[in-house]
Design a protein around this motif. Sequence first.
Motif, PDB file in Angstrom:
ATOM      1  N   THR A  33      12.144  11.929  26.642  1.00 47.57           N
ATOM      2  CA  THR A  33      13.166  12.158  25.802  1.00 47.57           C
ATOM      3  C   THR A  33      13.492  11.557  24.454  1.00 47.57           C
ATOM      4  OG1 THR A  33      14.454  12.717  27.867  1.00 47.57           O
ATOM      5  CG2 THR A  33      16.037  12.417  26.119  1.00 47.57           C
ATOM      6  N   ILE A  34      13.545  10.215  24.534  1.00 44.16           N
ATOM      7  CA  ILE A  34      13.567   9.462  23.266  1.00 44.16           C
ATOM      8  C   ILE A  34      12.459   9.829  22.207  1.00 44.16           C
ATOM      9  CG2 ILE A  34      13.043   7.094  22.372  1.00 44.16           C
ATOM     10  CD1 ILE A  34      14.226   5.973  25.203  1.00 44.16           C
ATOM     11  N   ILE A  35      11.336  10.243  22.512  1.00 45.42           N
ATOM     12  CA  ILE A  35      10.447  10.217  21.483  1.00 45.42           C
ATOM     13  C   ILE A  35      10.301  11.862  21.183  1.00 45.42           C
ATOM     14  CG2 ILE A  35       8.886   8.147  21.998  1.00 45.42           C
ATOM     15  CD1 ILE A  35       7.161  10.030  23.410  1.00 45.42           C
ATOM     16  N   SER A  36      11.079  12.604  21.722  1.00 46.74           N
ATOM     17  CA  SER A  36      10.903  14.104  21.509  1.00 46.74           C
ATOM     18  C   SER A  36      11.395  14.395  20.021  1.00 46.74           C
ATOM     19  CB  SER A  36      11.847  14.956  22.369  1.00 46.74           C
ATOM     20  OG  SER A  36      13.270  14.540  22.281  1.00 46.74           O
ATOM     21  N   PRO A  37      12.096  13.856  19.296  1.00 46.61           N
ATOM     22  CA  PRO A  37      12.137  14.078  17.704  1.00 46.61           C
ATOM     23  C   PRO A  37      11.084  13.915  16.915  1.00 46.61           C
ATOM     24  CG  PRO A  37      14.029  12.989  18.523  1.00 46.61           C
ATOM     25  CD  PRO A  37      13.045  12.791  19.773  1.00 46.61           C
TER      26      PRO A  37
ATOM     27  N   ILE B 172       4.921  13.709  13.059  1.00 46.27           N
ATOM     28  CA  ILE B 172       4.602  12.790  12.121  1.00 46.27           C
ATOM     29  C   ILE B 172       4.106  11.538  12.212  1.00 46.27           C
ATOM     30  CG2 ILE B 172       6.409  13.780  10.618  1.00 46.27           C
ATOM     31  CD1 ILE B 172       8.472  11.795  12.049  1.00 46.27           C
ATOM     32  N   GLY B 173       3.595  10.876  11.225  1.00 52.07           N
ATOM     33  CA  GLY B 173       2.753   9.565  11.448  1.00 52.07           C
ATOM     34  C   GLY B 173       3.445   8.532  12.292  1.00 52.07           C
ATOM     35  N   ASN B 174       2.915   7.406  12.211  1.00 50.32           N
ATOM     36  CA  ASN B 174       3.484   6.249  13.148  1.00 50.32           C
ATOM     37  C   ASN B 174       4.509   5.562  12.342  1.00 50.32           C
ATOM     38  OD1 ASN B 174       1.426   6.698  15.018  1.00 50.32           O
ATOM     39  ND2 ASN B 174       0.229   5.084  14.246  1.00 50.32           N
ATOM     40  N   TYR B 175       5.444   5.138  12.948  1.00 44.82           N
ATOM     41  CA  TYR B 175       6.789   4.449  12.832  1.00 44.82           C
ATOM     42  C   TYR B 175       6.674   3.518  13.997  1.00 44.82           C
ATOM     43  CZ  TYR B 175       8.194   8.196   9.848  1.00 44.82           C
ATOM     44  OH  TYR B 175       8.190   9.165   8.975  1.00 44.82           O
ATOM     45  N   THR B 176       7.526   2.195  13.497  1.00 48.67           N
ATOM     46  CA  THR B 176       8.078   1.121  14.288  1.00 48.67           C
ATOM     47  C   THR B 176       9.368   1.437  14.612  1.00 48.67           C
ATOM     48  OG1 THR B 176       6.214  -0.331  13.637  1.00 48.67           O
ATOM     49  CG2 THR B 176       8.149  -1.134  14.896  1.00 48.67           C
ATOM     50  N   ILE B 177       9.914   1.589  15.747  1.00 45.67           N
ATOM     51  CA  ILE B 177      11.191   1.979  15.879  1.00 45.67           C
ATOM     52  C   ILE B 177      11.960   0.822  16.796  1.00 45.67           C
ATOM     53  CG2 ILE B 177      12.712   3.522  17.378  1.00 45.67           C
ATOM     54  CD1 ILE B 177      10.488   5.457  16.891  1.00 45.67           C
TER      55      ILE B 177
ATOM     56  N   ARG C  42      18.707  11.429  13.641  1.00 46.10           N
ATOM     57  CA  ARG C  42      19.515  11.372  12.554  1.00 46.10           C
ATOM     58  C   ARG C  42      18.734  10.328  11.202  1.00 46.10           C
ATOM     59  NH1 ARG C  42      25.770  10.027  13.966  1.00 46.10           N
ATOM     60  NH2 ARG C  42      26.530  12.177  13.825  1.00 46.10           N
ATOM     61  N   ALA C  43      18.138   9.366  12.181  1.00 47.00           N
ATOM     62  CA  ALA C  43      17.208   8.687  11.087  1.00 47.00           C
ATOM     63  C   ALA C  43      16.109   9.323  10.264  1.00 47.00           C
ATOM     64  CB  ALA C  43      16.599   7.369  11.871  1.00 47.00           C
ATOM     65  N   LEU C  44      15.374  10.208  11.307  1.00 45.35           N
ATOM     66  CA  LEU C  44      14.429  10.862  10.511  1.00 45.35           C
ATOM     67  C   LEU C  44      15.020  12.088   9.446  1.00 45.35           C
ATOM     68  CD1 LEU C  44      12.408  11.767  13.935  1.00 45.35           C
ATOM     69  CD2 LEU C  44      11.560  10.561  11.951  1.00 45.35           C
TER      70      LEU C  44
ATOM     71  N   ASN D 240      13.344  17.323   7.061  1.00 46.13           N
ATOM     72  CA  ASN D 240      13.483  17.445   8.535  1.00 46.13           C
ATOM     73  C   ASN D 240      14.418  17.993   9.372  1.00 46.13           C
ATOM     74  OD1 ASN D 240      11.106  15.984   8.347  1.00 46.13           O
ATOM     75  ND2 ASN D 240      12.025  14.260   8.584  1.00 46.13           N
ATOM     76  N   LYS D 241      15.940  18.225   8.550  1.00 45.63           N
ATOM     77  CA  LYS D 241      17.058  18.786   9.235  1.00 45.63           C
ATOM     78  C   LYS D 241      17.077  20.050  10.002  1.00 45.63           C
ATOM     79  CE  LYS D 241      22.039  18.475   8.425  1.00 45.63           C
ATOM     80  NZ  LYS D 241      22.949  18.425   7.456  1.00 45.63           N
ATOM     81  N   PRO D 242      16.238  21.100   9.081  1.00 48.35           N
ATOM     82  CA  PRO D 242      16.421  22.553   9.944  1.00 48.35           C
ATOM     83  C   PRO D 242      15.676  22.403  11.377  1.00 48.35           C
ATOM     84  CG  PRO D 242      15.825  22.737   7.843  1.00 48.35           C
ATOM     85  CD  PRO D 242      15.650  21.136   7.854  1.00 48.35           C
ATOM     86  N   ALA D 243      14.385  21.642  11.239  1.00 48.72           N
ATOM     87  CA  ALA D 243      13.778  21.396  12.627  1.00 48.72           C
ATOM     88  C   ALA D 243      14.611  20.559  13.741  1.00 48.72           C
ATOM     89  CB  ALA D 243      12.369  20.937  12.276  1.00 48.72           C
TER      90      ALA D 243
END
Length: 135
Positions: free
Chosen positions: A53-57, A63-68, A90-92, A99-102
């Motif tokens: 659920t968390i990583i679904s956005p 998209i590429g790698n991020y540290t969250i 929201r951060a994305l 990214n907002k429409p998706a």
Amino acid sequence: MAETPKGEYYYGMGRRKTAVARVRLYPNGDGSITINGKPAFEYFGKRETHVSTIISPVRELNIGNYTITVRVVGGGTAGQAGAIRHALARALVRQDGENKPAMRKAGFLTRDPRMKERKKPGLKRARKAPQYTKR
């Protein structure tokens, strides 16, 4: 405890039920997710559905790698997972407006307004009344 990355990040805040999550999204990261100082799988234990659920956005945008890094308080595990998903979306969007429409289409930007209803006087719970006795 995990090392907190330094430098530029994108911030998002999300809520669900009584849980509030604050997410920092660091670009060019290693793909790790830290929740309240613990790795995501360790924080949620055997509940892999919460981690998905968390990583679904991020999965939705591919998209590429991020540290969250996440700070989450209140609620239970499901509410916290929903709040983190909301904050991450929201951060994305803050990172890239395209990214907002998706995110909107997938429903990740809409706050889930369902909360526990308050207890009413004279009732046992919010709506459960005491048993009626005729005599």
